[in-house]
Write an enzyme that holds these catalytic residues in place. Structure first.
Site, PDB file in Angstrom:
ATOM      1  N   CYS A 106       0.894  -1.176   0.000  1.00  0.00           N
ATOM      2  CA  CYS A 106       0.000   0.000   0.000  1.00  0.00           C
ATOM      3  C   CYS A 106       0.921   1.211   0.000  1.00  0.00           C
ATOM      4  O   CYS A 106       1.213   1.784   1.038  1.00  0.00           O
ATOM      5  CB  CYS A 106      -0.863   0.023   1.249  1.00  0.00           C
ATOM      6  N   ALA A 107       1.395   1.573  -1.160  1.00  0.00           N
ATOM      7  CA  ALA A 107       2.606   2.393  -1.222  1.00  0.00           C
ATOM      8  C   ALA A 107       2.385   3.890  -1.388  1.00  0.00           C
ATOM      9  O   ALA A 107       3.269   4.677  -1.067  1.00  0.00           O
ATOM     10  CB  ALA A 107       3.500   1.892  -2.347  1.00  0.00           C
ATOM     11  N   ALA A 108       1.260   4.296  -1.947  1.00  0.00           N
ATOM     12  CA  ALA A 108       1.100   5.709  -2.305  1.00  0.00           C
ATOM     13  C   ALA A 108       0.846   6.565  -1.067  1.00  0.00           C
ATOM     14  O   ALA A 108       0.153   6.116  -0.158  1.00  0.00           O
ATOM     15  CB  ALA A 108      -0.064   5.854  -3.278  1.00  0.00           C
ATOM     16  N   PRO A 109       1.411   7.787  -1.021  1.00  0.00           N
ATOM     17  CA  PRO A 109       2.176   8.495  -2.044  1.00  0.00           C
ATOM     18  C   PRO A 109       3.689   8.247  -2.036  1.00  0.00           C
ATOM     19  O   PRO A 109       4.439   9.032  -2.611  1.00  0.00           O
ATOM     20  CB  PRO A 109       1.878   9.958  -1.726  1.00  0.00           C
ATOM     21  N   SER A 111       6.132   7.765   0.545  1.00  0.00           N
ATOM     22  CA  SER A 111       7.131   8.157   1.554  1.00  0.00           C
ATOM     23  C   SER A 111       7.977   6.956   1.955  1.00  0.00           C
ATOM     24  O   SER A 111       9.204   7.046   2.039  1.00  0.00           O
ATOM     25  CB  SER A 111       6.443   8.724   2.802  1.00  0.00           C
ATOM     26  N   LYS A 112       7.289   5.831   2.198  1.00  0.00           N
ATOM     27  CA  LYS A 112       8.041   4.666   2.666  1.00  0.00           C
ATOM     28  C   LYS A 112       8.719   3.939   1.511  1.00  0.00           C
ATOM     29  O   LYS A 112       9.812   3.416   1.670  1.00  0.00           O
ATOM     30  CB  LYS A 112       7.125   3.754   3.478  1.00  0.00           C
ATOM     31  N   ASP A 157      -5.226  -4.415  -6.540  1.00  0.00           N
ATOM     32  CA  ASP A 157      -5.749  -4.629  -5.195  1.00  0.00           C
ATOM     33  C   ASP A 157      -4.770  -5.565  -4.496  1.00  0.00           C
ATOM     34  O   ASP A 157      -4.557  -6.695  -4.944  1.00  0.00           O
ATOM     35  CB  ASP A 157      -7.147  -5.255  -5.266  1.00  0.00           C
ATOM     36  N   ASP A 177       1.607  -1.082   4.891  1.00  0.00           N
ATOM     37  CA  ASP A 177       1.323   0.187   5.578  1.00  0.00           C
ATOM     38  C   ASP A 177      -0.146   0.474   5.264  1.00  0.00           C
ATOM     39  O   ASP A 177      -0.456   1.193   4.321  1.00  0.00           O
ATOM     40  CB  ASP A 177       2.255   1.278   5.046  1.00  0.00           C
ATOM     41  N   CYS A 230      -1.639   3.996  11.214  1.00  0.00           N
ATOM     42  CA  CYS A 230      -1.588   5.198  12.048  1.00  0.00           C
ATOM     43  C   CYS A 230      -2.884   5.324  12.840  1.00  0.00           C
ATOM     44  O   CYS A 230      -3.443   6.394  12.984  1.00  0.00           O
ATOM     45  CB  CYS A 230      -1.291   6.435  11.208  1.00  0.00           C
TER      46      CYS A 230
HETATM   47  C1  LIG Z   1      -1.543   4.704   4.855  1.00  0.00           C
HETATM   48  S1  LIG Z   1      -1.693   4.904   3.121  1.00  0.00           S
HETATM   49  C2  LIG Z   1      -0.066   4.448   2.563  1.00  0.00           C
HETATM   50  C3  LIG Z   1       1.005   5.504   2.774  1.00  0.00           C
HETATM   51  C4  LIG Z   1       2.298   5.132   2.090  1.00  0.00           C
HETATM   52  N1  LIG Z   1       2.776   3.823   2.551  1.00  0.00           N
HETATM   53  C5  LIG Z   1       3.392   6.165   2.287  1.00  0.00           C
HETATM   54  O1  LIG Z   1       4.263   5.967   3.145  1.00  0.00           O
HETATM   55  O2  LIG Z   1       3.426   7.161   1.568  1.00  0.00           O
HETATM   56  C6  LIG Z   1      -2.669   3.495   2.637  1.00  0.00           C
HETATM   57  C7  LIG Z   1      -2.789   3.278   1.135  1.00  0.00           C
HETATM   58  O3  LIG Z   1      -3.463   2.048   0.910  1.00  0.00           O
HETATM   59  C8  LIG Z   1      -4.129   2.137  -0.321  1.00  0.00           C
HETATM   60  N2  LIG Z   1      -5.096   1.020  -0.377  1.00  0.00           N
HETATM   61  C9  LIG Z   1      -6.307   0.920   0.200  1.00  0.00           C
HETATM   62  N3  LIG Z   1      -6.864  -0.272  -0.073  1.00  0.00           N
HETATM   63  C10 LIG Z   1      -5.970  -0.960  -0.833  1.00  0.00           C
HETATM   64  C11 LIG Z   1      -5.972  -2.258  -1.444  1.00  0.00           C
HETATM   65  N4  LIG Z   1      -7.001  -3.094  -1.296  1.00  0.00           N
HETATM   66  N5  LIG Z   1      -4.892  -2.608  -2.187  1.00  0.00           N
HETATM   67  C12 LIG Z   1      -3.843  -1.774  -2.332  1.00  0.00           C
HETATM   68  N6  LIG Z   1      -3.792  -0.544  -1.767  1.00  0.00           N
HETATM   69  C13 LIG Z   1      -4.838  -0.144  -1.029  1.00  0.00           C
HETATM   70  C14 LIG Z   1      -4.703   3.528  -0.301  1.00  0.00           C
HETATM   71  O4  LIG Z   1      -4.967   3.976  -1.619  1.00  0.00           O
HETATM   72  C15 LIG Z   1      -3.589   4.323   0.374  1.00  0.00           C
HETATM   73  O5  LIG Z   1      -2.757   4.921  -0.589  1.00  0.00           O
END
Ligand SMILES: C[S@@+](CC[C@H](N)C(=O)[O-])C[C@H]1O[C@@H](n2cnc3c(N)ncnc32)[C@H](O)[C@@H]1O
EC number: 2.1.1.-
Lengths: 314, 187
Positions: A106-109, A111-112, A157, A177, A230
């Site tokens: 779950c990488a966007a945006p 940072s990690k 997904d 994350d 978080c």
């Molecule tokens: C806490 S944020 C991630 C922050 C990111 N790791 C960073 O450090 O910038 C959670 C992310 O999970 C994504 N997400 C939600 N459901 C998901 C799924 N089923 N599969 C993949 N990503 C998912 C969201 O779009 C969101 O970008």
């Protein structure tokens, strides 16, 4: 109802906890060592008269008391990335090594992802996945700005992630994350508390279980999975770990974080969780004057299976 | 054949075409080229060497991919057929045009190794360049075309981005989203 009320029974000092949650957070930047050293960032700040405070537990982090993390030369050069202090913890727990194969589920945006790429010296492969295409474009922008060349970006997904587009079908490490109810970010974005509902907590917990399960399955025996959120909600934290422990070959392992933390909880609203979830770390805002956070480290493979643990040379 | 989509299907009798939606690895040399107009790895490495003096020692470990007409990406990880991913590494170079153009981010990432066609701006000019302003540059006696624009910062030189030098003028080609109004830092 203010969801923070729920957690008063979990914290050591309720007044300090509530007071910290009400204070805004300072801007923080992380040094991107792909392009510059912390010393060079500091020198550039000095030259330009940008005020900064070091963070005692991480030499690459700087607090910017005047805010505006994007309004300076180090940012333009991609030497720094605005990132909350607690947000650097999962990648420290993950401890990715140069040359490895790492999945950021779950990488966007990003940072990690970019911190992971940095820890790998921009070698090996980090697969940055997110199901939200709009947020992935922010990730791509960040990865380019920071000069990351070892990332593959996928839009799936994570619960049924396919490794088909990749050159391999197993990861050495994976970071989950997870999407969550985000109460821990209330110091940056107080709206999360107004928008909070118990239904959302239960709904997102199902997604979290699905993603963590897939991450464990996609990681080789002996490999590492880190789960982070978080939120303070045990339904989204220890309960998710408990579910993985019951259904997948994995164990929660102890690990060190460089700041004050509390152990995971084994009981919540009539539910009981596996004793080993106490090895997960809870970060409360009043302990280190940060946002709130939860982080657990898992080792993949049953307790008798330490075979895969030796380093794979490639 | 009234369906307009059919015109986009590559015909089996034709040469393989560049598909703007997928990543394809650059052929090793011009002799290996199957897709018309696609740059080869050798040409890409030669170009960085000739234009900026950035030698193979810095770029040999990377693989290069094309997606979209002429957009070349640089990647340092493992991939065999990443055709359907969103991104692989970072954008690197624009080919399929008379003058190849490096990306701002590639120049920031690799331009520190350049030994020629680097123009170093003073603090005031550097700020104007980062803001996207074009400026007169009568004293430049290097090549025309795309240059690496750099400045002094924190005890060294650092590339800011790509400039286009033509007729005594240096145009800033820093993309809109990457421009910034930064203070002039006198050193
Ligand atoms: C806490 S944020 C991630 C922050 C990111 N790791 C960073 O450090 O910038 C959670 C992310 O999970 C994504 N997400 C939600 N459901 C998901 C799924 N089923 N599969 C993949 N990503 C998912 C969201 O779009 C969101 O970008």
């Amino acid at each position: 109802m203010n969801p923070l009320d729920r957690y008063e029974t979990l914290v050591d000092d309720v007044d300090a906890f509530r007071a910290a949650c009400d204070r805004p957070l300072p801007s923080v930047v992380r040094t991107n060592r792909i392009k510059a050293s912390p010393v060079r960032v500091r020198d550039a700040f000095d030259e330009a008269g940008v005020a900064y405070d070091p963070v005692d537990w991480h030499d690459g982090l700087f607090r910017l008391p005047d805010g505006n993390p994007g309004g300076n030369w180090p940012h333009l050069h991609g030497w720094t990335h605005g990132q909350e202090e607690v947000s650097v913890l999962p990648a420290l727990a993950l401890d990715p090594q140069p040359g490895e194969r790492v999945w950021d589920a779950c990488a966007a945006p990003g940072s990690k992802t970019t911190q992971i790429a940095d820890a790998m010296d921009d070698t090996g492969t980090v697969v940055a996945n997110d199901n939200n295409l709009g947020r992935l474009s922010a990730l791509r922008h960040n990865a380019e700005r920071l000069g990351v060349t070892n990332a593959i970006v996928t839009n799936q997904d994570a619960r049924n992630f396919s490794t088909k587009p990749l050159a391999f079908d197993e990861f050495d490490r994976a970071l989950v994350d997870a999407p969550c109810s985000c109460e821990g970010t209330c110091r940056k974005n107080p709206d999360v508390l107004d928008e909070w509902t118990l239904d959302h907590v239960h709904g997102v917990a199902g997604i979290q279980k699905g993603i963590l399960t897939r991450a464990i399955q996609a990681t080789r025996a002996g490999g590492t999975v880190v789960y982070s959120t978080c939120t303070f909600a045990p339904e989204e934290n220890e309960a998710v770990l408990d579910h993985a422990l019951a259904n997948e070959a994995c164990e929660v392992v102890p690990f060190d974080l460089p700041l004050e933390t509390a152990p995971g909880v084994t009981e919540w609203e009539g539910e009981e969780y596996d004793e080993s979830v106490t090895r997960a770390r809870r970060v409360y805002p009043h302990h280190n004057d940060t946002g709130g956070f939860f982080c657990a480290k898992l080792r993949v493979g049953g307790p008798d299976d330490h075979a895969g643990e030796t380093e794979v040379a490639r | 054949m009234s369906d307009p989509d059919h015109d986009l299907e590559p015909d089996a009798d034709h040469e393989p075409a560049n598909d703007g939606q997928r990543f394809d690895r650059l052929p090793a040399t011009p002799a290996d080229r199957e897709v018309a107009g696609r740059a080869s790895r050798e040409e890409v490495l030669d170009w960085w060497e000739e234009r900026f003096g950035i030698g193979r020692d810095f770029l040999d470990g990377y693989s290069f991919w094309e997606k979209g007409a002429g957009k070349v990406w640089v990647f340092n990880g493992e991939a065999d057929d990443p055709s359907r991913v969103e991104a692989i590494g970072m954008t690197f170079l624009r080919t399929r045009q008379e003058h190849w153009k490096p990306t701002t981010r590639a120049v920031q990432r690799f331009g520190g190794h350049a030994t020629r066609n680097v123009v170093e701006l003073d603090p005031e000019r550097a700020s104007r360049f980062a803001a996207g302003e074009d400026q007169d540059l009568p004293d430049w006696d290097g090549d025309w075309g795309y240059l690496i624009v750099a400045h002094r910062i924190a005890g060294g030189t650092a590339p800011i981005g790509v400039g286009l030098y033509l007729y005594d003028e240096l145009r800033s080609v820093v993309p809109k989203g990457s421009r910034a109004d930064l203070p002039v830092v006198d050193r």
